[in-house]
Design an enzyme around this catalytic site. Structure first.
Site, PDB file in Angstrom:
ATOM      1  N   ASP A 109      -0.611  -4.839   6.116  1.00  0.00           N
ATOM      2  CA  ASP A 109      -1.601  -5.758   5.531  1.00  0.00           C
ATOM      3  C   ASP A 109      -1.347  -5.979   4.045  1.00  0.00           C
ATOM      4  O   ASP A 109      -0.672  -5.180   3.388  1.00  0.00           O
ATOM      5  CB  ASP A 109      -3.009  -5.171   5.718  1.00  0.00           C
ATOM      6  N   GLU A 110      -1.928  -7.046   3.532  1.00  0.00           N
ATOM      7  CA  GLU A 110      -2.006  -7.328   2.088  1.00  0.00           C
ATOM      8  C   GLU A 110      -0.678  -7.096   1.368  1.00  0.00           C
ATOM      9  O   GLU A 110      -0.606  -6.363   0.391  1.00  0.00           O
ATOM     10  CB  GLU A 110      -3.088  -6.458   1.437  1.00  0.00           C
ATOM     11  N   VAL A 111       0.366  -7.736   1.875  1.00  0.00           N
ATOM     12  CA  VAL A 111       1.675  -7.553   1.243  1.00  0.00           C
ATOM     13  C   VAL A 111       1.892  -8.672   0.224  1.00  0.00           C
ATOM     14  O   VAL A 111       1.983  -9.840   0.579  1.00  0.00           O
ATOM     15  CB  VAL A 111       2.790  -7.551   2.304  1.00  0.00           C
ATOM     16  N   HIS A 135       0.817  -1.227   0.000  1.00  0.00           N
ATOM     17  CA  HIS A 135       0.000   0.000   0.000  1.00  0.00           C
ATOM     18  C   HIS A 135       0.846   1.270   0.000  1.00  0.00           C
ATOM     19  O   HIS A 135       0.475   2.264   0.627  1.00  0.00           O
ATOM     20  CB  HIS A 135      -0.928   0.019   1.229  1.00  0.00           C
TER      21      HIS A 135
END
Ligand SMILES: *[C@@H]1O[C@H](CO)[C@@H](O)[C@H](O)[C@H]1NC(C)=O
Ligand SMILES: *[C@@H]1O[C@H](CO)[C@@H](O)[C@H](O)[C@H]1NC(C)=O
Ligand SMILES: *[C@@H]1O[C@H](CO)[C@@H](O)[C@H](O)[C@H]1NC(C)=O
Ligand SMILES: *[C@@H]1O[C@H](CO)[C@@H](O)[C@H](O)[C@H]1NC(C)=O
Ligand SMILES: *[C@@H]1O[C@H](CO)[C@@H](O)[C@H](O)[C@H]1NC(C)=O
Length: 524
Positions: A317-319, A264
């Site tokens: 998150d969401e790596v 992100h």
């Protein structure tokens, strides 16, 4: 009548109960419901010079009192003849007593208060007692909900006196996330959101400042970072950010700043392309580059001068690590270090945590960090749940603290999640051990910004965030077992928000709904 038909009828009846309650009946219309409330059945009238006094000279209290009077009055003209009133039902002011006045706003500050509105025999002054200024602010919010402009008496009026309200929050962390990366939110819009949060006794504004799409904040240590903003005007200066923090603090609200790393973070590379793994593969941030950690250090150093909340949020998150393994330079670096990509993700998160600790912060990370390597996280980590159920339970069993935001219930961008589900979402579900329950420090509703900007943020947040706010404030045994039972009171609160200039959507619809047709606010 079909099933839907009879449910609709019950709904309308409950809303009508709210309408009656806004008149003379003995329904308590306070949101969120205080811990303890007792009341009588007489009316009091606020004098035209209704004033404020305190044992403690505080600008914050004085400002809050003036704001509160304006909120009660709402531009109505008070043209009554006061000498025609029975003087023993006239209320002259509110006296506030603070017992430990020098506390700064911080996580866990005492927010308890006791509010006494007298009976007509001994009127003159209402009393508000609190340990801290921030408890008094909560008490003022409650007081403002007892008063209204009556078109009958033509003055500001309180019904159901005398009142004794003893109150304190169930959870210390009661948050709302705003996202200024997916859409820029102008400063006055953020301030209006802060105002509305204070009406519902929410006390943390989680500012998800930066994401893939844009980097709107000035960072003096790395002045090209905000080259990643959408446009030159869609930016916040350091002074803007400091102003937002101070505006929030005066309303008892902490600002939690977030930089979400290493995923992100694509927008960081607009100003500093060497933060990208490569021109064609632009996130997560380059784990192999020392410059990446220098920039994080610079940002957190700058943050520590303006964001003085105890916590900073580091995302995590969401790596998707595929750019690390497909970029030869980084692949070689990993190989040399004997790391695979999941170890590199852990290395990155822990290194960022250490930088935050070095600037005096405790850390909040999204739950993936815990799910992947929970036992390696700093013990000063608060794990931020979002994916679903069962996480808080595992986090607190491991001895770490947790904030609950499960997306199936507390994501405001999920327009099809109705307020009843926001209300019913219990943060300590499945956690029976009392010591572990205390590690759930609270919860947060999340207003992700893909489809909200200044045009629709208020009606997407409200009234559903209020349903969660009561869950987070009110003692468990005072919460409605069935959300249906609070429909009328919530409708009353949402109408109050409208009266105060907040574009809260109708209670009867899903998120961001418009009224379905003509009708009273209290029935929609
Ligand atoms: C206000 O009320 C008092 C007492 O009822 C009365 O004597 C007086 O004439 C009223 N004044 C006005 C302007 O109506
Ligand atoms: C004024 O109100 C008090 C308390 O309710 C009552 O005892 C008294 O009789 C009232 N006086 C008048 C003149 O109505
Ligand atoms: C991860 O990123 C790569 C490269 O950008 C992409 O091809 C792949 O689909 C992504 N994987 C997931 C699970 O999103
Ligand atoms: C990375 O290495 C660790 C330790 O050897 C191992 O447990 C893990 O499964 C590996 N992960 C991947 C994605 O290869
Ligand atoms: C609570 O436990 C039940 C039974 O194991 C499970 O189905 C449910 O998902 C859990 N809820 C949460 C919020 O963890």
């Amino acid at each position: 009548m079909g099933k839907m038909g009879s449910e609709m009828l019950i709904y309308v009846l409950l809303l009508m109960a709210g309408v009656l309650a806004s008149g003379q009946s003995s329904q308590v219309n306070i949101w969120p419901m205080p811990a303890s409330v007792s009341y009588g059945h007489t009316h009091l009238y606020l004098t035209n010079d209704f004033g404020f006094s305190s044992n403690y000279g505080s600008e914050i209290l004085k400002d809050a009192f003036d704001r509160m009077l304006a909120l009660i009055k709402l531009d109505h003209v008070i043209d009554a003849n006061f000498s025609a009133f029975n003087s023993s039902s006239l209320l002259q002011g509110l006296h506030i007593v603070i017992s430990s006045p020098n506390g700064q706003l911080q996580y866990g500050v005492d927010e308890s208060y006791k509010l006494i509105v007298p009976s007509p025999e001994k009127p003159a002054y209402a009393h508000l007692e609190a340990k801290t200024v921030y408890g008094a602010l909560q008490g003022l919010q409650t007081f403002s909900q007892l008063c209204y402009f009556s078109v009958t008496s033509r003055v500001l009026q309180i019904d159901m006196s005398p009142w004794t309200i003893i109150d304190q929050p169930r959870f210390s962390y009661r948050g709302l996330l705003i996202d200024t990366s997916r859409h820029y939110l102008p400063v006055p819009v953020i301030k209006k959101v802060i105002d509305s949060m204070s009406y519902a006794k929410l006390n943390v504004m989680h500012w998800h400042i930066v994401d893939t799409q844009s980097f709107p904040l000035e960072i003096p240590s790395y002045p090209k970072l905000w080259d990643g903003a959408y446009s030159p005007s869609e930016r916040y200066t350091v002074a803007d950010a400091a102003d937002i923090v101070s505006y929030a603090q005066k309303r008892g609200i902490n600002v939690l700043a977030e930089i979400d790393v290493p995923g992100h973070a694509l927008s960081w590379g607009t100003g500093y392309p060497s933060l990208w793994p490569s021109k064609d593969c632009q996130q997560p941030l380059d784990v192999s580059n020392e410059f990446t950690f220098k920039v994080i250090d610079g940002i957190l150093s700058d943050f520590s001068k303006i964001f003085n909340f105890k916590f900073v949020h580091l995302g995590g998150d969401e790596v998707n690590t595929s750019c690390w393994t497909t970029t030869p330079r980084i692949r070689n670096w990993l190989k040399k270090r004997g790391m695979n990509e999941s170890q590199a993700y852990q290395y990155f998160v822990l290194r960022a945590q250490n930088i935050a600790l070095s600037h005096g912060y405790e850390i909040i990370n999204w739950e993936e960090t815990f799910n992947d390597f929970g036992n390696k996280l700093s013990r000063k980590t608060v794990v931020h749940n979002w994916l679903g159920g069962g996480v808080a339970q595992r986090v607190v069993a491991s001895g770490l603290r947790c904030i609950v935001s499960n997306q199936d219930k507390w994501y405001l961008d999920h327009l099809d999640t109705p307020w009843q589900e926001f209300y019913a979402n219990e943060p300590v579900t499945n956690i029976t051990n009392l010591k572990q329950q205390k590690l759930v420090i609270g919860g947060e509703v999340c207003m992700w910004g893909e489809t909200v900007d200044g045009s629709d943020i208020e009606q997407t947040i409200w009234p559903r965030a209020a349903a969660a706010a009561e869950r987070l404030w009110t003692p468990f045994d005072k919460l409605a077992k069935n959300p249906r039972d609070v429909t009328g009171r919530l409708a009353h609160f949402r109408c109050l928000l409208n009266q105060r200039g907040v574009a809260a959507a109708p209670v009867a619809g899903l998120g961001r709904a418009a009224p379905e047709g003509p009708g009273s606010c209290y029935r929609q």
